[in-house]
Design an enzyme around this catalytic site. Structure first.
Site, PDB file in Angstrom:
ATOM      1  N   LYS A  28       1.038  -1.199  -0.022  1.00 56.68           N
ATOM      2  CA  LYS A  28       0.132   0.190  -0.105  1.00 56.68           C
ATOM      3  C   LYS A  28       0.896   1.480   0.087  1.00 56.68           C
ATOM      4  O   LYS A  28       0.502   2.215  -0.911  1.00 56.68           O
ATOM      5  CB  LYS A  28      -0.850  -0.057   1.323  1.00 56.68           C
ATOM      6  CG  LYS A  28      -1.858   1.156   1.402  1.00 56.68           C
ATOM      7  CD  LYS A  28      -3.030   0.716   2.007  1.00 56.68           C
ATOM      8  CE  LYS A  28      -2.996   0.718   3.401  1.00 56.68           C
ATOM      9  NZ  LYS A  28      -2.682   2.015   4.148  1.00 56.68           N
ATOM     10  N   ARG A  33       2.791   6.007  -3.113  1.00 62.02           N
ATOM     11  CA  ARG A  33       3.831   6.786  -3.684  1.00 62.02           C
ATOM     12  C   ARG A  33       4.212   6.768  -5.195  1.00 62.02           C
ATOM     13  O   ARG A  33       4.564   7.922  -5.845  1.00 62.02           O
ATOM     14  CB  ARG A  33       5.202   6.376  -2.812  1.00 62.02           C
ATOM     15  CG  ARG A  33       5.280   6.825  -1.541  1.00 62.02           C
ATOM     16  CD  ARG A  33       5.998   5.951  -0.597  1.00 62.02           C
ATOM     17  NE  ARG A  33       6.243   6.418   0.513  1.00 62.02           N
ATOM     18  CZ  ARG A  33       5.025   6.378   1.851  1.00 62.02           C
ATOM     19  NH1 ARG A  33       4.248   5.757   1.571  1.00 62.02           N
ATOM     20  NH2 ARG A  33       5.452   6.746   3.092  1.00 62.02           N
ATOM     21  N   GLY A 101      -5.217   7.868   5.627  1.00 61.22           N
ATOM     22  CA  GLY A 101      -4.547   8.885   6.074  1.00 61.22           C
ATOM     23  C   GLY A 101      -3.109   8.639   5.113  1.00 61.22           C
ATOM     24  O   GLY A 101      -2.645  10.140   5.378  1.00 61.22           O
ATOM     25  N   SER A 178       7.202   9.191  12.329  1.00 56.59           N
ATOM     26  CA  SER A 178       6.118   9.067  11.197  1.00 56.59           C
ATOM     27  C   SER A 178       6.728   8.947   9.772  1.00 56.59           C
ATOM     28  O   SER A 178       7.160  10.205   9.329  1.00 56.59           O
ATOM     29  CB  SER A 178       4.974  10.091  11.256  1.00 56.59           C
ATOM     30  OG  SER A 178       4.161  10.080  10.333  1.00 56.59           O
ATOM     31  N   GLN A 180       4.748   9.167   7.225  1.00 58.21           N
ATOM     32  CA  GLN A 180       3.534  10.147   6.681  1.00 58.21           C
ATOM     33  C   GLN A 180       4.290  11.377   6.818  1.00 58.21           C
ATOM     34  O   GLN A 180       4.281  12.157   5.824  1.00 58.21           O
ATOM     35  CB  GLN A 180       2.230   9.854   7.057  1.00 58.21           C
ATOM     36  CG  GLN A 180       1.851   8.553   6.781  1.00 58.21           C
ATOM     37  CD  GLN A 180       0.276   8.201   7.403  1.00 58.21           C
ATOM     38  OE1 GLN A 180       0.035   9.431   8.072  1.00 58.21           O
ATOM     39  NE2 GLN A 180      -0.273   7.182   6.978  1.00 58.21           N
ATOM     40  N   ASP A 331       2.213  -1.117  11.719  1.00 59.31           N
ATOM     41  CA  ASP A 331       0.820  -1.545  11.439  1.00 59.31           C
ATOM     42  C   ASP A 331       0.439  -3.012  11.675  1.00 59.31           C
ATOM     43  O   ASP A 331      -0.460  -3.543  11.671  1.00 59.31           O
ATOM     44  CB  ASP A 331       0.536  -1.425  10.068  1.00 59.31           C
ATOM     45  CG  ASP A 331       0.653   0.042   9.437  1.00 59.31           C
ATOM     46  OD1 ASP A 331       0.043   0.984  10.513  1.00 59.31           O
ATOM     47  OD2 ASP A 331       1.041   0.386   8.305  1.00 59.31           O
ATOM     48  N   LYS A 358      -4.364   5.761  14.790  1.00 55.06           N
ATOM     49  CA  LYS A 358      -4.420   4.750  13.611  1.00 55.06           C
ATOM     50  C   LYS A 358      -5.763   4.722  13.029  1.00 55.06           C
ATOM     51  O   LYS A 358      -6.711   5.714  13.386  1.00 55.06           O
ATOM     52  CB  LYS A 358      -3.875   3.594  13.636  1.00 55.06           C
ATOM     53  CG  LYS A 358      -2.179   3.653  14.107  1.00 55.06           C
ATOM     54  CD  LYS A 358      -1.418   4.161  12.839  1.00 55.06           C
ATOM     55  CE  LYS A 358      -0.008   4.064  12.944  1.00 55.06           C
ATOM     56  NZ  LYS A 358       0.806   4.764  12.025  1.00 55.06           N
ATOM     57  N   ARG A 410      -7.111  -3.225   9.676  1.00 53.54           N
ATOM     58  CA  ARG A 410      -6.432  -4.386  10.261  1.00 53.54           C
ATOM     59  C   ARG A 410      -6.863  -4.958  11.530  1.00 53.54           C
ATOM     60  O   ARG A 410      -6.688  -6.218  11.796  1.00 53.54           O
ATOM     61  CB  ARG A 410      -5.054  -3.636  10.613  1.00 53.54           C
ATOM     62  CG  ARG A 410      -4.381  -3.122   9.175  1.00 53.54           C
ATOM     63  CD  ARG A 410      -2.811  -2.714   9.556  1.00 53.54           C
ATOM     64  NE  ARG A 410      -2.344  -2.091   8.427  1.00 53.54           N
ATOM     65  CZ  ARG A 410      -2.320  -2.245   7.115  1.00 53.54           C
ATOM     66  NH1 ARG A 410      -2.372  -3.438   6.793  1.00 53.54           N
ATOM     67  NH2 ARG A 410      -1.864  -1.341   6.131  1.00 53.54           N
TER      68      ARG A 410
HETATM   69  C1  S3P Z   1       2.831   4.742   6.279  1.00 53.26           C
HETATM   70  C2  S3P Z   1       3.339   5.449   7.544  1.00 53.26           C
HETATM   71  C3  S3P Z   1       2.553   4.689   9.043  1.00 53.26           C
HETATM   72  C4  S3P Z   1       1.611   3.675   8.579  1.00 53.26           C
HETATM   73  C5  S3P Z   1       0.709   3.730   7.423  1.00 53.26           C
HETATM   74  C6  S3P Z   1       1.496   3.905   6.042  1.00 53.26           C
HETATM   75  C7  S3P Z   1       3.161   5.506   5.128  1.00 53.26           C
HETATM   76  O1  S3P Z   1       1.981   5.704   9.359  1.00 53.26           O
HETATM   77  O2  S3P Z   1       0.942   3.329   9.821  1.00 53.26           O
HETATM   78  O3  S3P Z   1      -0.249   2.525   7.501  1.00 53.26           O
HETATM   79  O4  S3P Z   1       2.730   4.907   4.056  1.00 53.26           O
HETATM   80  O5  S3P Z   1       4.004   6.392   5.135  1.00 53.26           O
HETATM   81  P1  S3P Z   1       2.697   6.783  10.336  1.00 53.26           P
HETATM   82  O6  S3P Z   1       3.463   7.802   9.400  1.00 53.26           O
HETATM   83  O7  S3P Z   1       1.479   7.735  10.739  1.00 53.26           O
HETATM   84  O8  S3P Z   1       3.317   6.137  11.401  1.00 53.26           O
END
Ligand code: S3P
Length: 453
Positions: A28, A33, A101, A178, A180, A331, A358, A410
């Site tokens: 995912k 990306r 997210g 993070s 993200q 995750d 989450k 999940r």
């Molecule tokens: C992700 C980063 C993680 C993960 C999410 C996917 C990503 O989140 O929990 O399912 O693709 O960068 P966080 O950056 O909030 O830890």
């Protein structure tokens, strides 16, 4: 989107062992990306193995809304004709991020340095999740955020974002581990003059760094004296379209892997699983617990390490999970908790505050659901302590307990696996959210020998 879909309850049990060879859908994180960088590159990016889950489709829709062409061919490959860094167009309607997210936070980074305004909306779960963590750095770069009617006026969706072009390059030390947030700042840095720098005290998944380099961005990673990673990106980048092969998602592989470990007599192989060290922490922890997981056929696919995993039923032992391993399996804690519930002895987890923000509060929701299933679990502020059954099937007070998945894919899949390791099966109130990350989950589990009804 899962928020609008009617609930789909289902019960899972395993009358016998699990056997077979399966492949899980594409990763995912890498899929998101690939679509985003493809849309920002010049030329045609071809993506094979893209995860066709709702979260990734939300990203594809957003990239189209901002001017890229994104199409799937009959053979299942995705073709993205990018607009070039700086070339995104103003979307005409709000960007519906569904449950995702990752789409939201990364795209906020993309929009932040374009001269456009975009409104981000999402489902009930996403609308409860904190956005301050990206608002803060992107605001320093010059982006402006506005609450919109229907929002809570704080840092939750729906939010409107007005990008600034040219944006201001920043050096940003991540206050929370993070990927993200790291990725949002780097993506904003793509269309920003000068060097944008992110310092991460604790390493998180590095797919953005790998793929940015793959698309031709000038990105370097250094290690500071204190072990922090310093990631520097030269902005106003020219990205070149490329061919991407997305490996299978280790976060999805986690479910058949743990199912095979827990159901006596099982022998399951999951092929083509990404084992990037920033993602594969669960497999290490399971091995520390005594799991028989063999990595076969290790190779590299699209710049990412990949292997086939052969997993045989194992008697697991409880352990103290080292908190520093958490980012590489962030995750996977819901399914680890299920494994711990069947282990011999106590499993202790700490340092997991992030699990509370989450898709659901994963500490509270797992503690509640596992207790219903008959597991002995106690909830601390930042982790769970689980006294395992020593391999005995889970048995709660009720026959076939029902657990609430709280719009969290999940959680739903973790309790499906708990059902396979329980006396009478487990009923999940809603399996619909599973479509965000793992379409075909139930079919795969039943192909291995699980019963879903
Ligand atoms: C992700 C980063 C993680 C993960 C999410 C996917 C990503 O989140 O929990 O399912 O693709 O960068 P966080 O950056 O909030 O830890």
């Amino acid at each position: 989107m899962s928020s609008a879909a009617p609930p789909r309850p289902a019960s899972f049990s395993a009358p016998g062992r699990l056997r077979g060879t399966v492949a899980v859908p594409g990763d995912k994180s890498i899929s998101h990306r690939a679509l985003m960088l493809g849309a920002l590159a010049v030329g045609e990016t071809v993506i094979e193995g893209l995860l066709e889950g709702e979260d990734v489709i939300a990203t594809a829709r957003a990239m189209r809304a901002m001017g890229a062409t994104v199409e799937r061919d009959a053979a299942g490959a995705w073709h993205v004709h990018g607009v070039g860094v700086g070339g995104l167009l103003q979307p005409q309607t709000a960007l519906d991020m569904g449950n995702s997210g990752t789409s939201t936070r990364l795209l906020m980074g993309v929009v932040a340095s374009h001269p456009i305004t975009a409104t981000f909306t999402g489902d009930a779960s996403l609308s409860r999740r904190p956005m301050a963590r990206v608002i803060e750095p992107l605001g320093r770069m010059g982006a402006e955020f506005f609450a919109t009617p229907g929002g809570d006026g704080g840092d939750r969706l729906p939010l409107m974002l007005r990008g600034l072009c040219p944006a201001v390059p920043i050096e940003y030390r991540l206050p929370v581990a993070s990927a993200q947030v790291k990725s949002a700042v780097l993506l904003a840095g793509l269309n920003t003059p000068g060097i944008t720098r992110v310092i991460e005290p604790v390493a998180t998944r590095d797919h953005s760094e790998r793929m940015l380099r793959g698309f031709g961005a000038d990105l370097t990673v250094e290690t500071a004296g204190d072990g922090a990673r310093i990631i520097s990106l030269r902005g106003e980048a020219d990205l070149q379209a490329r061919h991407i092969v997305v490996p299978g998602d280790p976060s999805s592989a986690a479910f058949p892997v743990v199912a095979a470990l827990l159901v006596p007599g099982s022998d399951v192989t999951v092929t083509n699983v990404g084992i990037n060290p920033t993602r594969a922490g669960l497999f290490d922890v399971l091995r520390m617990m005594g799991a028989d997981i063999a990595l076969l056929n290790e190779r590299e696919v699209g710049g990412e390490p990949v292997a086939d995993l052969r997993v045989r039923h194992s008697a697991l032992r409880g352990i103290e999970v080292p908190p520093e391993i958490a980012p590489s399996m962030i995750d996977e804690f819901p399914i680890l908790f299920v494994a711990a519930a069947l282990a011999e002895g106590r499993t202790v987890t700490r340092g997991l505050d992030e699990l509370r923000v989450k898709e659901s509060d994963r500490l509270a929701v797992m503690a509640r659901g596992l207790a219903r299933c008959g597991a002995r679990v106690s909830e601390a502020a930042d982790g769970l302590v689980i006294e395992g059954s020593g391999g005995a099937a889970l048995a709660g007070d009720e026959t076939r307990p029902t657990v609430a998945a709280e719009l969290d894919h999940r959680i739903a899949m973790s309790f499906a696996v708990a059902g396979l390791a329980s006396r009478d099966g487990v009923r999940i109130d809603d399996m619909a959210p599973v479509a965000t990350s793992f379409p075909g989950f139930t079919a795969m589990m039943t192909a291995l020998g699980a019963v879903a009804a």
